[in-house]
Design a protein around this motif. Structure first.
Motif, PDB file in Angstrom:
ATOM      1  N   PRO A  63       0.828  -1.210   0.000  1.00  0.00           N
ATOM      2  CA  PRO A  63       0.000   0.000   0.000  1.00  0.00           C
ATOM      3  C   PRO A  63       0.863   1.262   0.000  1.00  0.00           C
ATOM      4  O   PRO A  63       1.991   1.268   0.501  1.00  0.00           O
ATOM      5  CB  PRO A  63      -0.787  -0.092   1.306  1.00  0.00           C
ATOM      6  CG  PRO A  63      -0.650  -1.492   1.760  1.00  0.00           C
ATOM      7  CD  PRO A  63       0.611  -2.025   1.173  1.00  0.00           C
ATOM      8  N   GLN A  64       0.332   2.327  -0.545  1.00  0.00           N
ATOM      9  CA  GLN A  64       0.987   3.635  -0.516  1.00  0.00           C
ATOM     10  C   GLN A  64       0.182   4.529   0.415  1.00  0.00           C
ATOM     11  O   GLN A  64      -1.040   4.524   0.373  1.00  0.00           O
ATOM     12  CB  GLN A  64       1.015   4.257  -1.901  1.00  0.00           C
ATOM     13  CG  GLN A  64       1.822   3.477  -2.905  1.00  0.00           C
ATOM     14  CD  GLN A  64       1.780   4.112  -4.285  1.00  0.00           C
ATOM     15  OE1 GLN A  64       1.158   5.131  -4.505  1.00  0.00           O
ATOM     16  NE2 GLN A  64       2.463   3.494  -5.221  1.00  0.00           N
ATOM     17  N   VAL A  65       0.881   5.322   1.232  1.00  0.00           N
ATOM     18  CA  VAL A  65       0.220   6.231   2.153  1.00  0.00           C
ATOM     19  C   VAL A  65       0.459   7.664   1.690  1.00  0.00           C
ATOM     20  O   VAL A  65       1.585   8.054   1.416  1.00  0.00           O
ATOM     21  CB  VAL A  65       0.760   6.061   3.598  1.00  0.00           C
ATOM     22  CG1 VAL A  65       0.152   7.086   4.532  1.00  0.00           C
ATOM     23  CG2 VAL A  65       0.513   4.649   4.090  1.00  0.00           C
ATOM     24  N   THR A  66      -0.626   8.400   1.571  1.00  0.00           N
ATOM     25  CA  THR A  66      -0.573   9.821   1.249  1.00  0.00           C
ATOM     26  C   THR A  66      -1.402  10.531   2.311  1.00  0.00           C
ATOM     27  O   THR A  66      -2.507  10.088   2.642  1.00  0.00           O
ATOM     28  CB  THR A  66      -1.168  10.095  -0.142  1.00  0.00           C
ATOM     29  OG1 THR A  66      -0.456   9.314  -1.104  1.00  0.00           O
ATOM     30  CG2 THR A  66      -1.072  11.560  -0.501  1.00  0.00           C
ATOM     31  N   ALA A  67      -0.893  11.618   2.843  1.00  0.00           N
ATOM     32  CA  ALA A  67      -1.599  12.332   3.912  1.00  0.00           C
ATOM     33  C   ALA A  67      -1.628  13.814   3.638  1.00  0.00           C
ATOM     34  O   ALA A  67      -0.740  14.350   2.961  1.00  0.00           O
ATOM     35  CB  ALA A  67      -0.926  12.060   5.250  1.00  0.00           C
ATOM     36  N   GLY A  68      -2.636  14.480   4.179  1.00  0.00           N
ATOM     37  CA  GLY A  68      -2.727  15.922   4.054  1.00  0.00           C
ATOM     38  C   GLY A  68      -3.999  16.428   4.702  1.00  0.00           C
ATOM     39  O   GLY A  68      -4.899  15.654   5.028  1.00  0.00           O
ATOM     40  N   PRO A  69      -4.083  17.724   4.885  1.00  0.00           N
ATOM     41  CA  PRO A  69      -5.268  18.299   5.507  1.00  0.00           C
ATOM     42  C   PRO A  69      -6.445  18.368   4.535  1.00  0.00           C
ATOM     43  O   PRO A  69      -6.252  18.487   3.326  1.00  0.00           O
ATOM     44  CB  PRO A  69      -4.810  19.710   5.900  1.00  0.00           C
ATOM     45  CG  PRO A  69      -3.755  20.029   4.896  1.00  0.00           C
ATOM     46  CD  PRO A  69      -3.063  18.737   4.605  1.00  0.00           C
ATOM     47  N   VAL A  70      -7.645  18.301   5.076  1.00  0.00           N
ATOM     48  CA  VAL A  70      -8.855  18.516   4.287  1.00  0.00           C
ATOM     49  C   VAL A  70      -8.961  19.992   3.982  1.00  0.00           C
ATOM     50  O   VAL A  70      -8.878  20.818   4.896  1.00  0.00           O
ATOM     51  CB  VAL A  70     -10.117  18.028   5.033  1.00  0.00           C
ATOM     52  CG1 VAL A  70     -11.374  18.381   4.271  1.00  0.00           C
ATOM     53  CG2 VAL A  70     -10.032  16.522   5.293  1.00  0.00           C
ATOM     54  N   VAL A  71      -9.119  20.354   2.725  1.00  0.00           N
ATOM     55  CA  VAL A  71      -9.196  21.767   2.360  1.00  0.00           C
ATOM     56  C   VAL A  71     -10.584  22.168   1.872  1.00  0.00           C
ATOM     57  O   VAL A  71     -10.853  23.370   1.724  1.00  0.00           O
ATOM     58  CB  VAL A  71      -8.134  22.158   1.303  1.00  0.00           C
ATOM     59  CG1 VAL A  71      -6.733  22.017   1.891  1.00  0.00           C
ATOM     60  CG2 VAL A  71      -8.276  21.329   0.049  1.00  0.00           C
TER      61      VAL A  71
END
Length: 74
Positions: A63-71
């Protein structure tokens, strides 16, 4: 997956939502939403443990993990 994995994520403090999407042609994606970065980080740790312990032999690629804030949201 819903029997063990989603309840595991719901136990993480700050849990808001979890979505599993079948994008077709063998591509799946999931999105977890947490109230803060600490919850998101803990969910990634728990997900990695779950995949390693229960799903690794079933997956053709890690699996690949990508993260970031909800905009934006509705």
């Amino acid at each position: 997956m819903g029997d063990g994995f989603v309840p595991l994520l719901r136990q993480v403090p700050g849990f808001v939502a979890y979505y599993w999407v079948d994008a077709g042609e063998g591509v799946m994606l999931s999105t977890s939403v947490y109230e803060d970065q600490a919850g998101a980080d803990e969910s990634v740790r728990r997900a990695a443990d779950f995949v390693r312990d229960k799903l690794a032999s079933l997956l053709p690629h890690p699996p690949q993990v990508t993260a970031g804030p909800v905009v934006a949201g509705g």
